[in-house]
Design a protein around this motif. Sequence first.
Motif, PDB file in Angstrom:
ATOM      1  N   ASP A 105       8.723 -12.386   2.014  1.00 20.94           N
ATOM      2  CA  ASP A 105       8.507 -11.591   0.809  1.00 20.94           C
ATOM      3  C   ASP A 105       9.650 -11.687  -0.196  1.00 20.94           C
ATOM      4  OD1 ASP A 105       5.920 -10.606   1.513  1.00 20.94           O
ATOM      5  OD2 ASP A 105       6.895  -9.389   3.040  1.00 20.94           O
ATOM      6  N   TRP A 106      10.649 -12.507   0.098  1.00 24.70           N
ATOM      7  CA  TRP A 106      11.642 -12.898  -0.908  1.00 24.70           C
ATOM      8  C   TRP A 106      11.381 -14.324  -1.376  1.00 24.70           C
ATOM      9  CZ3 TRP A 106      14.074  -8.902  -2.698  1.00 24.70           C
ATOM     10  CH2 TRP A 106      14.309  -7.799  -1.851  1.00 24.70           C
ATOM     11  N   THR A 107      10.296 -14.923  -0.850  1.00 26.59           N
ATOM     12  CA  THR A 107       9.916 -16.292  -1.180  1.00 26.59           C
ATOM     13  C   THR A 107       8.571 -16.338  -1.893  1.00 26.59           C
ATOM     14  OG1 THR A 107      11.099 -17.078   0.795  1.00 26.59           O
ATOM     15  CG2 THR A 107       9.522 -18.595  -0.192  1.00 26.59           C
ATOM     16  N   VAL A 108       7.671 -15.424  -1.505  1.00 22.37           N
ATOM     17  CA  VAL A 108       6.305 -15.408  -2.011  1.00 22.37           C
ATOM     18  C   VAL A 108       5.945 -13.998  -2.460  1.00 22.37           C
ATOM     19  CG1 VAL A 108       3.873 -15.769  -1.402  1.00 22.37           C
ATOM     20  CG2 VAL A 108       5.635 -17.296  -0.465  1.00 22.37           C
ATOM     21  N   GLY A 109       5.335 -13.883  -3.628  1.00 24.95           N
ATOM     22  CA  GLY A 109       4.797 -12.615  -4.078  1.00 24.95           C
ATOM     23  C   GLY A 109       3.377 -12.448  -3.564  1.00 24.95           C
ATOM     24  N   ARG A 110       3.116 -11.372  -2.821  1.00 28.10           N
ATOM     25  CA  ARG A 110       1.770 -11.142  -2.301  1.00 28.10           C
ATOM     26  C   ARG A 110       1.380  -9.683  -2.490  1.00 28.10           C
ATOM     27  NH1 ARG A 110       1.811  -9.904   3.652  1.00 28.10           N
ATOM     28  NH2 ARG A 110       3.976  -9.419   4.166  1.00 28.10           N
ATOM     29  N   PRO A 152      -2.097  -4.996   3.323  1.00 26.87           N
ATOM     30  CA  PRO A 152      -1.393  -6.230   3.678  1.00 26.87           C
ATOM     31  C   PRO A 152      -1.406  -6.477   5.182  1.00 26.87           C
ATOM     32  CG  PRO A 152      -0.098  -4.894   2.166  1.00 26.87           C
ATOM     33  CD  PRO A 152      -1.229  -4.035   2.624  1.00 26.87           C
ATOM     34  N   ASP A 153      -1.112  -7.699   5.552  1.00 26.39           N
ATOM     35  CA  ASP A 153      -1.043  -8.109   6.953  1.00 26.39           C
ATOM     36  C   ASP A 153      -0.080  -7.216   7.714  1.00 26.39           C
ATOM     37  OD1 ASP A 153      -0.140  -9.730   9.355  1.00 26.39           O
ATOM     38  OD2 ASP A 153      -1.623 -11.093   8.509  1.00 26.39           O
ATOM     39  N   ALA A 154      -0.507  -6.760   8.891  1.00 23.08           N
ATOM     40  CA  ALA A 154       0.325  -5.860   9.695  1.00 23.08           C
ATOM     41  C   ALA A 154       0.986  -6.575  10.873  1.00 23.08           C
ATOM     42  CB  ALA A 154      -0.516  -4.689  10.212  1.00 23.08           C
ATOM     43  N   GLY A 155       0.768  -7.887  10.988  1.00 22.39           N
ATOM     44  CA  GLY A 155       1.328  -8.630  12.106  1.00 22.39           C
ATOM     45  C   GLY A 155       2.780  -9.009  11.899  1.00 22.39           C
ATOM     46  N   PRO A 156       3.416  -9.585  12.923  1.00 20.88           N
ATOM     47  CA  PRO A 156       4.832  -9.963  12.810  1.00 20.88           C
ATOM     48  C   PRO A 156       5.027 -11.139  11.853  1.00 20.88           C
ATOM     49  CG  PRO A 156       3.924 -10.752  14.885  1.00 20.88           C
ATOM     50  CD  PRO A 156       2.866  -9.896  14.257  1.00 20.88           C
ATOM     51  N   LEU A 157       5.968 -10.985  10.929  1.00 18.59           N
ATOM     52  CA  LEU A 157       6.260 -12.009   9.938  1.00 18.59           C
ATOM     53  C   LEU A 157       7.770 -12.133   9.741  1.00 18.59           C
ATOM     54  CD1 LEU A 157       3.634 -10.981   7.216  1.00 18.59           C
ATOM     55  CD2 LEU A 157       3.552 -13.080   8.577  1.00 18.59           C
ATOM     56  N   ASP A 158       8.211 -13.324   9.462  1.00 17.26           N
ATOM     57  CA  ASP A 158       9.602 -13.541   9.072  1.00 17.26           C
ATOM     58  C   ASP A 158       9.848 -12.751   7.783  1.00 17.26           C
ATOM     59  OD1 ASP A 158      11.966 -14.605   7.886  1.00 17.26           O
ATOM     60  OD2 ASP A 158      11.694 -16.493   8.974  1.00 17.26           O
ATOM     61  N   PRO A 159      10.831 -11.851   7.738  1.00 18.17           N
ATOM     62  CA  PRO A 159      11.027 -11.022   6.543  1.00 18.17           C
ATOM     63  C   PRO A 159      11.398 -11.800   5.294  1.00 18.17           C
ATOM     64  CG  PRO A 159      12.851 -10.748   8.075  1.00 18.17           C
ATOM     65  CD  PRO A 159      11.786 -11.521   8.807  1.00 18.17           C
ATOM     66  N   PRO A 198       6.365  -4.928  -2.273  1.00 17.46           N
ATOM     67  CA  PRO A 198       7.274  -4.814  -3.421  1.00 17.46           C
ATOM     68  C   PRO A 198       7.670  -6.180  -3.968  1.00 17.46           C
ATOM     69  CG  PRO A 198       7.908  -3.257  -1.730  1.00 17.46           C
ATOM     70  CD  PRO A 198       6.821  -4.119  -1.126  1.00 17.46           C
ATOM     71  N   TYR A 199       7.576  -6.313  -5.274  1.00 15.62           N
ATOM     72  CA  TYR A 199       7.918  -7.548  -5.969  1.00 15.62           C
ATOM     73  C   TYR A 199       9.222  -7.294  -6.719  1.00 15.62           C
ATOM     74  CZ  TYR A 199       7.086 -11.871  -8.603  1.00 15.62           C
ATOM     75  OH  TYR A 199       7.175 -13.141  -9.138  1.00 15.62           O
ATOM     76  N   LEU A 200      10.344  -7.616  -6.051  1.00 15.68           N
ATOM     77  CA  LEU A 200      11.664  -7.240  -6.540  1.00 15.68           C
ATOM     78  C   LEU A 200      11.636  -5.758  -6.898  1.00 15.68           C
ATOM     79  CD1 LEU A 200      12.468 -10.414  -8.713  1.00 15.68           C
ATOM     80  CD2 LEU A 200      13.039  -9.993  -6.322  1.00 15.68           C
ATOM     81  N   ASP A 201      12.072  -5.400  -8.127  1.00 17.91           N
ATOM     82  CA  ASP A 201      12.032  -3.982  -8.512  1.00 17.91           C
ATOM     83  C   ASP A 201      10.950  -3.726  -9.565  1.00 17.91           C
ATOM     84  OD1 ASP A 201      13.244  -5.349 -10.578  1.00 17.91           O
ATOM     85  OD2 ASP A 201      14.876  -3.914 -10.871  1.00 17.91           O
ATOM     86  N   TRP A 202       9.908  -4.556  -9.573  1.00 13.79           N
ATOM     87  CA  TRP A 202       8.807  -4.403 -10.527  1.00 13.79           C
ATOM     88  C   TRP A 202       7.650  -3.584  -9.957  1.00 13.79           C
ATOM     89  CZ3 TRP A 202       9.558  -5.885 -15.447  1.00 13.79           C
ATOM     90  CH2 TRP A 202      10.538  -6.844 -15.714  1.00 13.79           C
ATOM     91  N   GLY A 203       7.810  -3.050  -8.767  1.00 16.05           N
ATOM     92  CA  GLY A 203       6.710  -2.350  -8.104  1.00 16.05           C
ATOM     93  C   GLY A 203       5.960  -3.294  -7.188  1.00 16.05           C
ATOM     94  N   ASN A 204       4.912  -2.788  -6.532  1.00 14.55           N
ATOM     95  CA  ASN A 204       4.118  -3.625  -5.637  1.00 14.55           C
ATOM     96  C   ASN A 204       3.340  -4.678  -6.426  1.00 14.55           C
ATOM     97  OD1 ASN A 204       4.993  -2.135  -3.480  1.00 14.55           O
ATOM     98  ND2 ASN A 204       3.084  -0.993  -3.210  1.00 14.55           N
ATOM     99  N   HIS A 205       3.268  -5.872  -5.865  1.00 15.94           N
ATOM    100  CA  HIS A 205       2.472  -6.910  -6.502  1.00 15.94           C
ATOM    101  C   HIS A 205       1.007  -6.469  -6.513  1.00 15.94           C
ATOM    102  CE1 HIS A 205       0.509 -10.762  -7.234  1.00 15.94           C
ATOM    103  NE2 HIS A 205       1.691 -11.293  -7.534  1.00 15.94           N
ATOM    104  N   PRO A 231      -4.040 -16.777  -4.053  1.00 15.62           N
ATOM    105  CA  PRO A 231      -3.673 -15.403  -4.412  1.00 15.62           C
ATOM    106  C   PRO A 231      -2.179 -15.113  -4.523  1.00 15.62           C
ATOM    107  CG  PRO A 231      -4.081 -15.524  -2.060  1.00 15.62           C
ATOM    108  CD  PRO A 231      -4.259 -16.925  -2.597  1.00 15.62           C
ATOM    109  N   TYR A 232      -1.305 -16.128  -4.422  1.00 15.60           N
ATOM    110  CA  TYR A 232       0.122 -15.860  -4.307  1.00 15.60           C
ATOM    111  C   TYR A 232       0.887 -16.205  -5.585  1.00 15.60           C
ATOM    112  CZ  TYR A 232      -1.145 -15.587   0.609  1.00 15.60           C
ATOM    113  OH  TYR A 232      -1.749 -15.254   1.796  1.00 15.60           O
ATOM    114  N   ALA A 233       2.072 -15.582  -5.716  1.00 12.67           N
ATOM    115  CA  ALA A 233       2.929 -15.793  -6.884  1.00 12.67           C
ATOM    116  C   ALA A 233       4.332 -16.196  -6.427  1.00 12.67           C
ATOM    117  CB  ALA A 233       3.004 -14.517  -7.720  1.00 12.67           C
TER     118      ALA A 233
END
Length: 468
Positions: free
Chosen positions: A360-365, A350-357, A369-376, A390-392
């Motif tokens: 990952d509560w808005t987009v599955g990539r 995954p992207d290693a640059g600075p991102l608004d946290p 981690p995708y909630l508690d379902w494991g990594n997307h 590619p997004y969910a």
Amino acid sequence: MKKIKFLIYFVIVSVLPLNSCQDDFLDKPALGVLDEAVLANREGLNGLLIGAYSQLNGSPAALWFASPSNFLFGSIAGGDAHKGADGGSEIPMDAIMRMTVDPTNGYINAAWNYYYEGVTRANSVLRVAEQVDDIPDEELANIIGQARFIRGHFYSYLKKMFDNIPWIDEHTTDFHQPNTVDTWPMIEADFRYAMEHLNETQPDVGRANRWAAAAYLAKTYLYQEKFQEAKEIFDQVISSGVTSNGLTYGLLPRFQHNFDAAMQNNEESVFAVQMVAQDGTNDILNANVGDMLNFPYGGPFSCCGIFQPSQDLVNSYRTNAANGLPYIHDYNQHEVKHDMGLSSSQPFEPDAGPLDPRLDWTVGRRGIPYLDWGNHPGNDWIRDQNYAGPYAPIKNVYRQETQDQYASFYSWAPGTAINLLIIRFSDVLLMAAEAEANLGNPESGGSICEPGQEQGGQSRWICQEIHQ
């Protein structure tokens, strides 16, 4: 006896043709319809009001055609998301996404019918309220305020979507009304009445209160560029507003709790459509079925990959390493790394640059981690990457740990008990900043507003979502 019956039937049949053209024969009340006078009491009026509230979550005829989240005519039409799945699924959505829609598109008619059904139900409450004599004035005003709030909500959606619309209220008898009258003043009047007459708190958390009406009124002013009027109301909401269950408005310490059924009706919930699952009725329509198509395709979810966040949305969460703030004008020049074209078995970091946290509560990539379902896992949960990216989605998705409490399952798609937030307190702060910036007070909006292009000789401002 049979002869008598025959004669009676013969007389009736013989008389019918003689009377068939007379108005008094044709002018009959509809069978199976309850006379409104029967409902003109406390119990009947509250039953009608609950029926109006229930329309906020759509109807069996609407479902995803007119979801209260407005994902189709909002996010997909606006570019925050693509109509996912593949090109052969929900084809009318493609035209809406591509802005090639015409009046033959059935989703347009479904939305029109859905919103006007909401107006009709609110009008029924208001009409019957005029006949009630067993409810104290203050209680009756609170009921009327709720009905006018609901009507204002539906008319607001109609106005923003169709612009030129006929105004139908509780006193309208001729429904052939023109659509040449600006309806914003009437929408304002509904929210103004609601603000002035609704209780500050309500016995049921799902009912609109005074402050929800005030926020909606200010939002209505904002859409009309009445920035001073909007600012004055927003200031009141920010300084004094409380939820229907009496919580002082505020931002949640954790952004994700806004979309967790176990944490809802909190201090950030200004007005929310209430959802419930596993309530013992076996009726999925009490859950958020408007978004039932909007789950990852494959994996533990049964349907359907329709709603897929766009790269444009994802890129807007890139932040500047120097100050941690988002890029405003050129965010697409700082693209977030994606796994487009890769199978789930191929390596990806995954992207290693600075991102608004909040991303990952808005987009599955993939790889996150995708909630508690494991990594997307990426492509395995995407119906067709080449079609929609590619997004969910994630905000409307239930958690694995609590699915037995907060998820309901139709024969082929799930619904959830996650409330649909129409207005959050963070929305109020953002809209207040928009009003301040357009009044020439960008400092009141902090660093979230920057000047944009001039329109009509007026300096316009672009305001990013409040950072938490």
